[in-house]
Design an enzyme around this catalytic site. Structure first.
Site, PDB file in Angstrom:
ATOM      1  CB  CYS A 126      -0.956  -0.003   1.197  1.00  0.00           C
ATOM      2  SG  CYS A 126      -2.170  -1.340   1.123  1.00  0.00           S
ATOM      3  CG  HIS A 268      -2.920   3.203   3.551  1.00  0.00           C
ATOM      4  ND1 HIS A 268      -3.726   3.031   2.468  1.00  0.00           N
ATOM      5  CD2 HIS A 268      -2.821   1.988   4.159  1.00  0.00           C
ATOM      6  CE1 HIS A 268      -4.109   1.762   2.402  1.00  0.00           C
ATOM      7  NE2 HIS A 268      -3.575   1.113   3.418  1.00  0.00           N
ATOM      8  CG  ASN A 298      -7.151  -0.948   2.687  1.00  0.00           C
ATOM      9  OD1 ASN A 298      -6.504  -0.215   1.946  1.00  0.00           O
ATOM     10  ND2 ASN A 298      -6.594  -1.925   3.385  1.00  0.00           N
TER      11      ASN A 298
END
Length: 340
Positions: A126, A268, A298
């Site tokens: 990520c 994030h 997400n």
């Protein structure tokens, strides 16, 4: 590892941004009903929504791939800058998702866009997109590129097991039920003022086994079971809580800034409880955050790009934004960007 900012010139900065969301909306309640139906498990009402704070997410439909979302976002970024594909000489597909094991998905994106840039993939879970921005910055400052297009297309919803065999398998893949799909893109080029003025990273690779998608590589080249996300969400959160704030503290100290100095803080986002915990640990005012996780879930490395696209037009020249990237592996990255 602190990366010395470039001072005073040259500098590289983000000059345009674009994003793309798939059309299909999938609610957490609908996802839970599907999991319960296909697995035969009896689950507490609204378990996914209550545990994650995620109400819905976007999911890529038939024929929509990681490259599809990246291309759509790239076209929007280029249009915002008044540029065409041939104005780019570096194309980085920076994503946890990809179309194929090989070739690099960057080539698929490039063929669809019609650009002729040096093209390659950047992959670091990520954190991929923020890492890609930093690599683009470095290539520009080294004189290896003039204008870079950094794109991500994330389709992690396809790594979610919707038919777990039992509760143990449900728990093993539970973190995956947070996933949604999205694409994002930024243009990075030399700027006379502002730009990316500080970058810091911290990596704790001893935790690489905490979570991920094990299939497709040389360890597990075949086998459908390996194509689903597996991970301990609580352990991942614990590692980030233990080590993540140190990087942010260093960044604030080194730049001489406090939270008032940032127009926005883009972090994030995994779940609502984790985002609330991040705010509690760091002290960042809630009003500085751009909250997307309840409606989009997400979206892996596209998270910060989506947030930036939502606020880019509101930012005035000279305003600063802090990016906080978190990725499995484990890696943390901060970036201070000033709008030119």
């Amino acid at each position: 590892m602190f990366i010395q900012p470039c001072d005073p010139l040259p500098r590289a900065g983000i000059t345009a941004v674009g994003s793309l969301l798939p059309e299909e909306v999938l609610s957490s309640d609908a996802l839970q009903r599907e999991v319960a139906r296909r697995s035969g498990l009896t689950l507490p009402p609204r378990l996914l929504t209550q545990a994650t704070g995620i109400v819905s997410r976007r999911v890529a439909g038939e024929g929509v791939y990681a490259s599809t979302l990246a291309v759509g976002a790239a076209r929007r970024a280029l249009a915002a800058a008044g540029l065409g594909p041939l104005d780019v000489d570096l194309l980085l597909f920076a994503s946890a998702s990809r179309d194929l094991v090989e070739p690099a998905t960057a080539h698929i994106v490039q063929a669809e866009l019609g650009s002729r840039a040096h093209a390659l993939d950047v992959t670091n879970a990520c954190n991929s997109f923020v890492n890609g921005i930093d690599l683009a910055r470095s290539m520009i400052l080294a004189g290896r590129a003039r204008r870079a297009l950094v794109v991500t297309g994330e389709t992690p919803s396809r790594a979610v097991r919707r038919d777990p065999a039992d509760l143990a398998e449900l728990r093993e893949g539970f973190a995956g039920y947070t996933f949604g799909d999205a694409g994002a893109a930024v243009l990075v080029e030399a700027v006379e003022r502002g730009g990316i003025i500080d970058v810091d990273t911290e990596t704790h690779s001893e935790h690489w086994e905490v979570g991920g998608i094990p299939g497709g590589g040389s360890r597990h080249p075949r086998g459908d079971a390996y194509t689903y996300f597996r991970g301990d969400g609580h352990e991942l959160r614990g590692v980030f809580e233990k080590v993540g704030t140190a990087v942010i503290d260093r960044t604030l100290h080194r730049t001489g800034m406090d939270w008032d100095g940032f127009a926005r803080v883009l972090v994030h986002q995994v779940t609502v409880p984790y985002l609330e915990r991040f705010a509690e640990l760091t002290g960042v005012p809630a009003g500085k955050l751009v909250v997307t996780v309840p409606e989009l879930g997400n979206v892996a490395s596209a998270s910060i790009g989506l947030q930036l696209d939502r606020v880019f037009g509101e930012l005035a020249p000279g305003e600063r934004v802090l990016f906080v990237g978190l990725g499995g592996g484990i890696s943390i990255m901060t970036m201070v960007w000033e709008k030119s």
